[in-house]
Design an enzyme around this catalytic site. Structure first.
Site, PDB file in Angstrom:
ATOM      1  N   ARG A  91       0.836  -1.209   0.000  1.00  0.00           N
ATOM      2  CA  ARG A  91       0.000   0.000   0.000  1.00  0.00           C
ATOM      3  C   ARG A  91       0.875   1.265   0.000  1.00  0.00           C
ATOM      4  O   ARG A  91       0.518   2.275  -0.602  1.00  0.00           O
ATOM      5  CB  ARG A  91      -0.924  -0.020   1.220  1.00  0.00           C
ATOM      6  N   HIS A 151       0.472   4.375  -2.539  1.00  0.00           N
ATOM      7  CA  HIS A 151       0.248   5.765  -2.111  1.00  0.00           C
ATOM      8  C   HIS A 151       1.428   6.666  -2.475  1.00  0.00           C
ATOM      9  O   HIS A 151       1.272   7.881  -2.572  1.00  0.00           O
ATOM     10  CB  HIS A 151      -0.040   5.812  -0.604  1.00  0.00           C
ATOM     11  N   ASP A 152       2.599   6.084  -2.664  1.00  0.00           N
ATOM     12  CA  ASP A 152       3.738   6.877  -3.151  1.00  0.00           C
ATOM     13  C   ASP A 152       3.547   7.186  -4.637  1.00  0.00           C
ATOM     14  O   ASP A 152       3.643   8.334  -5.068  1.00  0.00           O
ATOM     15  CB  ASP A 152       5.034   6.090  -2.923  1.00  0.00           C
ATOM     16  N   GLY A 198       4.066  10.483  -8.993  1.00  0.00           N
ATOM     17  CA  GLY A 198       4.931   9.382  -9.427  1.00  0.00           C
ATOM     18  C   GLY A 198       5.623   8.686  -8.272  1.00  0.00           C
ATOM     19  O   GLY A 198       5.580   9.128  -7.123  1.00  0.00           O
ATOM     20  N   SER A 238       8.303  10.193  -2.157  1.00  0.00           N
ATOM     21  CA  SER A 238       7.883  11.421  -1.470  1.00  0.00           C
ATOM     22  C   SER A 238       7.046  11.107  -0.230  1.00  0.00           C
ATOM     23  O   SER A 238       7.096  11.839   0.756  1.00  0.00           O
ATOM     24  CB  SER A 238       7.095  12.332  -2.419  1.00  0.00           C
ATOM     25  N   ASN A 293      -3.789   9.134   4.294  1.00  0.00           N
ATOM     26  CA  ASN A 293      -2.631   8.460   4.906  1.00  0.00           C
ATOM     27  C   ASN A 293      -2.627   8.478   6.428  1.00  0.00           C
ATOM     28  O   ASN A 293      -2.194   7.516   7.068  1.00  0.00           O
ATOM     29  CB  ASN A 293      -1.325   9.109   4.414  1.00  0.00           C
ATOM     30  N   HIS A 315      -6.429  -5.826  -2.285  1.00  0.00           N
ATOM     31  CA  HIS A 315      -7.251  -5.952  -1.073  1.00  0.00           C
ATOM     32  C   HIS A 315      -7.563  -7.420  -0.777  1.00  0.00           C
ATOM     33  O   HIS A 315      -8.450  -7.720  -0.010  1.00  0.00           O
ATOM     34  CB  HIS A 315      -8.547  -5.140  -1.216  1.00  0.00           C
ATOM     35  N   ASP A 349      -3.918  38.876 -20.986  1.00  0.00           N
ATOM     36  CA  ASP A 349      -2.738  39.480 -21.636  1.00  0.00           C
ATOM     37  C   ASP A 349      -2.858  40.986 -21.487  1.00  0.00           C
ATOM     38  O   ASP A 349      -3.730  41.610 -22.089  1.00  0.00           O
ATOM     39  CB  ASP A 349      -2.725  39.055 -23.112  1.00  0.00           C
ATOM     40  N   ASP A 391      -1.837  36.737 -30.392  1.00  0.00           N
ATOM     41  CA  ASP A 391      -0.452  36.979 -30.816  1.00  0.00           C
ATOM     42  C   ASP A 391       0.487  36.341 -29.799  1.00  0.00           C
ATOM     43  O   ASP A 391       0.031  35.624 -28.910  1.00  0.00           O
ATOM     44  CB  ASP A 391      -0.205  38.496 -30.940  1.00  0.00           C
TER      45      ASP A 391
END
Ligand code: HEM
Length: 538
Positions: free
Chosen positions: A60, A64-65, A70, A74, A92, A189, A454, A462
């Site tokens: 898991r 979750h990472d 990706g 982290s 988490n 699961h 812009d 442009d």
């Protein structure tokens, strides 16, 4: 292990690895840390002695990472002055576990081969080892670890058990994962546990009906009510697979057939009526109004009180139905109208590819999940483009559409006074432009006041949009980040478009064609709506 089970697992891991970059390979550590797989397996085997659940917890972690920016490790970063940990995000907190085992693996890996094996790869190897004891497929390796975490992303991208199959499918689709991937990966699961709070919504008062979820087998319901009494302790755990709770097998799917899936998201894979399609692509779905069967995309966060022009589309449709009834789809009308609008404003023209048909469904959840927000950061936005097959060049070129049109204060006022909680404005905002924008959008003023996207030539198509970025005069955070993100691949593209309007026009035309090619309905799929607001016959 039967052949079909093995197939499921292979699909699972090919799916997860597919989210990483193509340079991964299975012999990445062959010279630098040849025994890494044995090291990981040894630590997990030791942990399994006291915790038969740990394999489930580890796979898991990999999931979750991977789902948040990706597979980059982290998820493993703790809070610090620069990191808001993903561990504290809703999906988490007080739920994911196994970090101590990952730390033990990392220590053993560092002892054997210092500074070589990434934390992201440890999660990938641990996931495989947890499923089969580590002998079932070649894990692709070579990931490096992120230097940032994405707390908000963990709250946004990870699926919740109660959010409904359409939404969950959309979250998988946003990462290029198919319905087959979703079903196969949910097969994880087949082991592990879930806490009462993750499924108690099904036991007593499902969707406010005062009754349990009707797709829950009655004797299983009785068992679950004993484990999770009303107003009981939400953190009590039970087995995700009631038959073989610690074995990786296909019983999870048998359970679904007998209405014994534990989570709502599990049972819905089997009990949802109708075939599951992912309504994504240029299919006119945005134009459908609310009805019994339609939750309009117009009411999704990125669209409500923001997208406009629907009355003009309706006028075009009426005119076309008079000229050639039942022939031109609403999706094609949007494609032609986009080209006409750009060329009428002085921009390029191109041959619009046609033949799209209209959807008979809308995907409000998808609209909430898949459309980029101006605040979510270049990495996320790039990922959302790439999930629909558009590359960085497409992202920069198509963002050039902000060379005309308007934006409401609420879409950029985060930059003007207290950017990212610093108490200061966004530093990538030119000071005189900041002063102008503060006048247009005073603190606590109306969020719906308009500003030109812009500032130089607000109604012309442009390349001034790109010169604005070079001058720190991009209006939205997502605009300015294309130029101001250190080291980003987008910078050189912006510079090129500033120097060469023709290159911008050519790229823009090509990228519009690329975007228009996203999953069109053709042949006998969908329909040609006679009223863009309604499915035919409704
Ligand atoms: C399809 C969408 C999914 C949803 C909504 C979902 C949701 C959940 C929830 C709510 C739990 C229980 C957490 C708790 O009680 O603290 C859980 C546990 C688990 N999930 Fe999922 N999950 C999904 C997909 C996946 C995928 C793709 C994988 C891996 C490939 C996975 C692997 C696991 C495992 C192994 C557990 C048990 C962990 C343990 O015992 O520590 N899930 N999931």
């Amino acid at each position: 292990m039967s052949a079909s089970n093995l197939l499921i697992v292979l699909v699972i891991f090919i799916s997860l690895f597919g989210m990483s970059n193509a340079q991964l390979n299975s012999t990445f550590y062959a010279n630098s840390c040849p025994n890494i797989s044995g090291i990981v397996r040894g630590v997990i085997q030791e942990a399994l002695r006291s915790d038969p659940r740990i394999g489930a917890s580890l796979i898991r972690l990999h999931f979750h990472d991977c789902f948040v920016d990706g597979c980059d490790g982290s998820l493993l970063l703790d809070n610090s002055s620069s990191i808001r940990t993903e561990k504290d995000a809703g999906p988490n907190i007080a739920s994911v576990r196994g970090f101590d085992v990952v730390d033990n693996i990392k220590t053993a890996a560092e002892n054997a081969c210092r500074g070589v094996v990434s934390c992201a790869d440890i999660l990938a190897i641990a996931a495989e080892a947890s499923v089969f004891g580590g002998r079932s497929w070649n894990v692709l390796l070579g990931r490096r670890d992120s230097r940032t975490a994405n707390f908000a992303g963990a709250n946004t991208f990870l699926p919740s058990a109660t959010e409904g199959l359409t939404n969950i499918t959309a979250k998988f689709a946003a990462l290029n994962l198919s319905v087959t991937d979703l079903v196969a990966l949910s097969g994880a699961h087949t082991f592990g546990r879930a806490q009462c709070f993750t499924f108690i919504n099904r036991l007593y008062n499902f969707r406010g009906t005062g009754n349990p979820d009707p797709t829950l087998n009655s004797s299983y319901l009785a068992t679950l009510r004993q484990i999770c009494p009303q107003n009981g302790n939400g953190s009590i755990v039970t087995n995700l697979d009631l038959t073989t709770p610690d074995t990786f097998d296909s019983n999870y799917f048998t359970n679904l057939q007998s209405n014994q899936g534990l989570l709502q998201s599990d049972q819905e894979l089997f009990s949802t009526n109708g075939s599951l399609t992912v309504p994504i692509g240029c299919d006119g779905s945005l134009l459908l109004d609310n009805s019994n069967s339609i939750q309009s995309e117009k009411n999704a966060g990125p669209n409500v009180n923001s997208t406009r022009g629907f009355n003009v589309v309706d006028t075009i449709k009426t005119t076309l139905e008079n000229a050639c009834p039942g022939v031109v789809s609403c999706a094609d009308i949007l494609a032609i109208a986009a080209e006409a609008s750009v060329s009428l404003a002085g921009g390029p023209s191109w041959n619009v590819l046609l033949g799209r048909r209209d959807s008979t469904t809308a995907n409000q959840a998808g609209a909430n999940t898949l459309i980029p927000s101006p605040f979510e950061g270049l990495t996320n936005i790039t990922a959302k483009f790439s999930a629909v097959g558009l590359n960085t060049n497409d992202l920069v070129a198509l963002s050039g559409a902000h060379t005309f049109g308007r934006a409401q204060c609420r879409t950029f006022s985060n930059r003007l006074f207290n950017f990212s909680g610093t108490g200061n404005p966004d530093q990538t905002l030119a000071s005189s432009y900041l002063a102008t924008l503060r006048q247009t959008c005073p603190q606590n003023g109306s969020g719906s006041t308009l500003a030109n996207l812009d500032l130089t030539t607000p109604n012309n198509f442009d390349n001034n949009y790109f010169s604005n970025l070079q001058n720190n005069q991009g209006l939205l955070q997502s605009d300015q980040e294309l130029f101001s993100t250190t080291g980003a691949a987008t910078i050189v593209i912006v510079n090129n478009f500033v120097n060469n309007q023709t290159a911008f026009f050519q790229s823009f035309a090509q990228s519009m064609i690329n975007m228009g090619n996203i999953s069109p309905l053709t042949g006998s799929s969908g329909e040609i709506r006679s009223d863009c607001k309604k499915v035919n016959g409704s």
